[in-house]
Design an enzyme around this catalytic site. Structure first.
Site, PDB file in Angstrom:
ATOM      1  N   LYS A 171     -23.366  12.726  31.572  1.00  0.00           N
ATOM      2  CA  LYS A 171     -24.151  13.090  30.549  1.00  0.00           C
ATOM      3  C   LYS A 171     -23.874  13.930  29.370  1.00  0.00           C
ATOM      4  O   LYS A 171     -24.458  14.068  28.174  1.00  0.00           O
ATOM      5  CB  LYS A 171     -25.325  13.783  31.237  1.00  0.00           C
ATOM      6  N   ASP A 188     -10.417  18.194  30.515  1.00  0.00           N
ATOM      7  CA  ASP A 188      -9.932  19.399  31.014  1.00  0.00           C
ATOM      8  C   ASP A 188      -8.666  19.139  31.611  1.00  0.00           C
ATOM      9  O   ASP A 188      -7.567  19.459  30.874  1.00  0.00           O
ATOM     10  CB  ASP A 188     -10.985  19.876  32.023  1.00  0.00           C
ATOM     11  N   LYS A 212      -9.385  21.228  26.502  1.00  0.00           N
ATOM     12  CA  LYS A 212      -8.605  22.737  26.939  1.00  0.00           C
ATOM     13  C   LYS A 212      -7.184  22.245  27.384  1.00  0.00           C
ATOM     14  O   LYS A 212      -7.009  22.028  28.496  1.00  0.00           O
ATOM     15  CB  LYS A 212      -9.488  22.930  28.552  1.00  0.00           C
ATOM     16  N   ASP A 236     -17.132  14.547  26.256  1.00  0.00           N
ATOM     17  CA  ASP A 236     -17.427  15.925  25.743  1.00  0.00           C
ATOM     18  C   ASP A 236     -16.438  16.889  25.889  1.00  0.00           C
ATOM     19  O   ASP A 236     -16.158  17.504  24.684  1.00  0.00           O
ATOM     20  CB  ASP A 236     -18.875  16.426  26.929  1.00  0.00           C
TER      21      ASP A 236
END
Ligand code: XMP
Ligand code: MG
Length: 181
Positions: free
Chosen positions: A42, A102, A130, A99
């Site tokens: 989401k 990582d 990141k 989004d």
């Protein structure tokens, strides 16, 4: 809810400027070729909807929801598809909109899936990255902002499904996630 915020990293104006810059880069890159834009749900919902309205080619909107099994999914290519897209990607240009990257595991596996399905070209745009957290080397084609290793929420990003609706991107107080472990 805002008591849980450590600090705002990117406010609405900054996000808006960066989204338009990314759209310009993407427009240049595709030179008007139509794309299938895959919203990875989401978390990318706000970013992806804001971004695609500045794209000048024909855009097919698709939604997907996945979860990966960590490192094991990279070697096995195993990814749980909780919600799949409707379009056939064979021979098409796919732009995955994420989004945050990582460890890099989800996107590595997801790109593999679209390659297997016969997409002509697969590119990734991510709002955040990141880089210090990578377990597998992965570079998005377009990156909004690089963030340090802090937990970020807002503008679609959540902690336990909360904070997605904050209009800015913020670092969450450590006490919030450490208390609930
Ligand atoms: P990978 O496979 O690259 O997956 O580790 C990236 C996914 O991890 C989640 N994630 C975060 N979500 N704030 C969030 O709200 C964060 O700081 C964060 N770091 C990682 C996210 O679901 C992303 O899709
Ligand atoms: Mg996500």
């Amino acid at each position: 809810m805002t008591n849980d915020i450590e600090c705002v990293l990117y406010d609405e104006a900054r996000i808006d400027r960066r989204v338009r810059e990314l759209a310009r880069e993407i427009n240049l890159c595709y030179g008007g070729r139509p794309i299938i834009a895959v919203f990875v749900l989401k978390g990318s919902a706000f970013f992806a909807s804001d971004l695609i309205r500045w794209l000048d080619m024909e855009v097919t909107m698709e939604f997907m929801s996945v979860s990966s099994y960590g490192m094991a999914s990279v070697s096995s290519g195993r990814l749980t598809v909780k919600k799949d897209i409707d379009s056939d990607v064979r021979g098409r240009d796919v732009l995955i909109i994420e989004d945050i990257i990582d460890t890099g595991v989800t996107l590595t596996t997801l790109k593999g899936l679209f390659a297997e399905r016969g997409a002509r070209d697969i590119k990734v745009v991510t709002m955040l990255s990141k880089p210090s957290r990578r377990l597998v080397p992965f570079e998005a084609d377009f990156t909004g902002f690089e963030v340090p290793d802090v937990f970020v929420v807002g503008y679609g990003l959540d902690y336990a499904d909360r904070y997605r609706n904050l209009p800015y991107i913020a670092a969450l107080k450590r006490s919030v996630y450490e208390n609930e472990k």
